[in-house]
Design a protein around this motif. Structure first.
Motif, mmCIF file in Angstrom:
data_model
loop_
_atom_site.group_PDB
_atom_site.id
_atom_site.type_symbol
_atom_site.label_atom_id
_atom_site.label_comp_id
_atom_site.label_asym_id
_atom_site.label_seq_id
_atom_site.Cartn_x
_atom_site.Cartn_y
_atom_site.Cartn_z
ATOM 1 N N VAL A 136 -1.441 57.156 21.344
ATOM 2 C CA VAL A 136 -0.055 56.710 21.229
ATOM 3 C C VAL A 136 0.270 56.563 19.749
ATOM 4 C CG1 VAL A 136 1.514 54.802 21.751
ATOM 5 C CG2 VAL A 136 -0.220 55.476 23.415
ATOM 6 N N MET A 137 1.454 57.012 19.351
ATOM 7 C CA MET A 137 1.877 56.845 17.957
ATOM 8 C C MET A 137 2.185 55.371 17.708
ATOM 9 S SD MET A 137 1.616 59.750 16.551
ATOM 10 C CE MET A 137 2.509 59.651 15.034
ATOM 11 N N HIS A 138 1.690 54.867 16.564
ATOM 12 C CA HIS A 138 1.828 53.449 16.233
ATOM 13 C C HIS A 138 2.294 53.331 14.779
ATOM 14 C CE1 HIS A 138 0.939 49.178 16.301
ATOM 15 N NE2 HIS A 138 0.081 49.298 15.306
ATOM 16 N N ALA A 139 3.380 52.619 14.537
ATOM 17 C CA ALA A 139 3.919 52.460 13.186
ATOM 18 C C ALA A 139 3.090 51.454 12.394
ATOM 19 C CB ALA A 139 5.375 52.000 13.245
ATOM 20 N N VAL A 140 2.817 51.802 11.133
ATOM 21 C CA VAL A 140 2.082 50.926 10.223
ATOM 22 C C VAL A 140 2.709 51.021 8.839
ATOM 23 C CG1 VAL A 140 -0.125 51.040 11.464
ATOM 24 C CG2 VAL A 140 0.372 52.714 9.671
ATOM 25 N N PHE A 141 2.373 50.048 7.996
ATOM 26 C CA PHE A 141 2.800 50.045 6.604
ATOM 27 C C PHE A 141 1.550 50.261 5.763
ATOM 28 C CE2 PHE A 141 4.223 47.581 2.732
ATOM 29 C CZ PHE A 141 5.127 48.540 2.310
ATOM 30 N N VAL A 142 1.499 51.372 5.044
ATOM 31 C CA VAL A 142 0.338 51.707 4.215
ATOM 32 C C VAL A 142 0.512 51.033 2.861
ATOM 33 C CG1 VAL A 142 -1.043 53.566 3.209
ATOM 34 C CG2 VAL A 142 0.130 53.928 5.386
ATOM 35 N N VAL A 143 -0.442 50.164 2.503
ATOM 36 C CA VAL A 143 -0.340 49.375 1.273
ATOM 37 C C VAL A 143 -1.322 49.808 0.194
ATOM 38 C CG1 VAL A 143 0.593 47.354 2.454
ATOM 39 C CG2 VAL A 143 -1.878 47.582 2.170
ATOM 40 N N GLY A 144 -2.205 50.722 0.524
ATOM 41 C CA GLY A 144 -3.177 51.166 -0.467
ATOM 42 C C GLY A 144 -3.965 52.355 0.029
ATOM 43 N N TYR A 145 -4.877 52.803 -0.809
ATOM 44 C CA TYR A 145 -5.711 53.951 -0.472
ATOM 45 C C TYR A 145 -6.967 53.914 -1.325
ATOM 46 C CZ TYR A 145 -3.551 55.667 -4.745
ATOM 47 O OH TYR A 145 -3.119 55.784 -6.036
ATOM 48 N N SER A 146 -7.973 54.642 -0.880
ATOM 49 C CA SER A 146 -9.195 54.816 -1.659
ATOM 50 C C SER A 146 -9.545 56.298 -1.614
ATOM 51 C CB SER A 146 -10.345 53.989 -1.084
ATOM 52 O OG SER A 146 -11.565 54.348 -1.725
ATOM 53 N N ASN A 147 -9.403 56.950 -2.747
ATOM 54 C CA ASN A 147 -9.767 58.361 -2.792
ATOM 55 C C ASN A 147 -11.277 58.539 -2.661
ATOM 56 O OD1 ASN A 147 -7.168 59.368 -2.968
ATOM 57 N ND2 ASN A 147 -7.124 59.202 -5.191
ATOM 58 N N SER A 148 -12.043 57.600 -3.200
ATOM 59 C CA SER A 148 -13.501 57.726 -3.119
ATOM 60 C C SER A 148 -14.012 57.570 -1.683
ATOM 61 C CB SER A 148 -14.192 56.714 -4.039
ATOM 62 O OG SER A 148 -13.888 55.402 -3.626
ATOM 63 N N GLU A 149 -13.382 56.672 -0.898
ATOM 64 C CA GLU A 149 -13.783 56.499 0.500
ATOM 65 C C GLU A 149 -12.956 57.361 1.447
ATOM 66 O OE1 GLU A 149 -15.072 52.900 2.178
ATOM 67 O OE2 GLU A 149 -14.977 51.834 0.254
ATOM 68 N N ARG A 150 -11.985 58.057 0.889
ATOM 69 C CA ARG A 150 -11.101 58.931 1.675
ATOM 70 C C ARG A 150 -10.462 58.171 2.841
ATOM 71 N NH1 ARG A 150 -12.367 64.843 1.826
ATOM 72 N NH2 ARG A 150 -11.388 64.463 3.805
ATOM 73 N N CYS A 151 -9.753 57.057 2.480
ATOM 74 C CA CYS A 151 -9.117 56.254 3.504
ATOM 75 C C CYS A 151 -7.801 55.664 2.989
ATOM 76 C CB CYS A 151 -10.046 55.142 3.980
ATOM 77 S SG CYS A 151 -10.353 53.852 2.757
ATOM 78 N N TRP A 152 -6.984 55.246 3.947
ATOM 79 C CA TRP A 152 -5.741 54.532 3.677
ATOM 80 C C TRP A 152 -5.935 53.084 4.091
ATOM 81 C CZ3 TRP A 152 -2.125 57.233 1.146
ATOM 82 C CH2 TRP A 152 -2.170 58.632 1.225
#
Length: 185
Positions: A164-180
């Motif tokens: 199911v599509m779920h709305a979130v607010f992305v507040v950061g990221y880590s390029n080294s861990e490849r995550c949001w």
């Protein structure tokens, strides 16, 4: 996939409120006098239930119309109330939309700007404090969230089944861990 939709029916309002709160705090840079006894929190219930369109959990809401609604509220100079001012009652919309105090967010405006690639989204996070998006709620994600030992870690999907599509607010990221890093309802 077994999901309790009553928990997620307002995910767009939660993500939208998080984006609005962040935008306000980024724009005033700490100059707004926030009452120390009450956390600054825009009412998700005002956003979701207290509009001309009487939304219910079965009616849902998409991000673009939600942002357009927020843009309209601010263009019409209507107040955004804090959560402390809105009495939520899922069985009575009239009660939910009676505001019990006058504590509102600072005046401002909001706009929608789509980002088509990862780098643009990362730049927007740095500049504006976050971006709105959707993520898939898959069975393996539900299992991840239900395990307290894992729930604060990095989720790596093993599922190829759409959820199911779920709305979130992305507040950061880590390029080294490849995550949001997301703020979730």
């Amino acid at each position: 996939l077994s999901i309790n939709y009553s928990v997620f029916c307002r995910c767009v309002a939660y993500a939208l409120a998080a984006a609005a709160e962040t935008a306000i705090l980024m724009s005033v840079k700490g100059s707004w006098d926030i009452d120390a006894t009450a956390a600054f929190s825009i009412s998700e219930d005002q956003l979701y239930f207290c509009s001309d369109t009487k939304r219910t959990c079965s009616s849902g809401w998409d991000l673009r119309p939600a942002v357009q609604f927020l843009e309209g509220v601010t263009q019409q100079h209507k107040p955004l109330y804090t959560s402390a001012c809105v009495e939520y009652n899922p069985d009575d919309y009239e009660t939910s939309c009676k505001f019990k105090c006058q504590k509102t967010a600072p005046k401002g405006s909001f706009a929608w700007e789509p980002y088509d690639d990862q780098l643009s989204a990362q730049r927007a996070i740095v500049r504006y404090g976050g971006v709105l998006t959707y993520m898939w709620l898959t069975p393996d994600f539900q299992a991840f969230l239900s395990d307290p030992a894992k729930a604060k870690g990095v989720f790596r999907s093993q599922s190829t089944v759409d959820g199911v599509m779920h709305a979130v607010f992305v507040v950061g990221y880590s390029n080294s861990e490849r995550c949001w890093i997301v703020k979730n309802s």
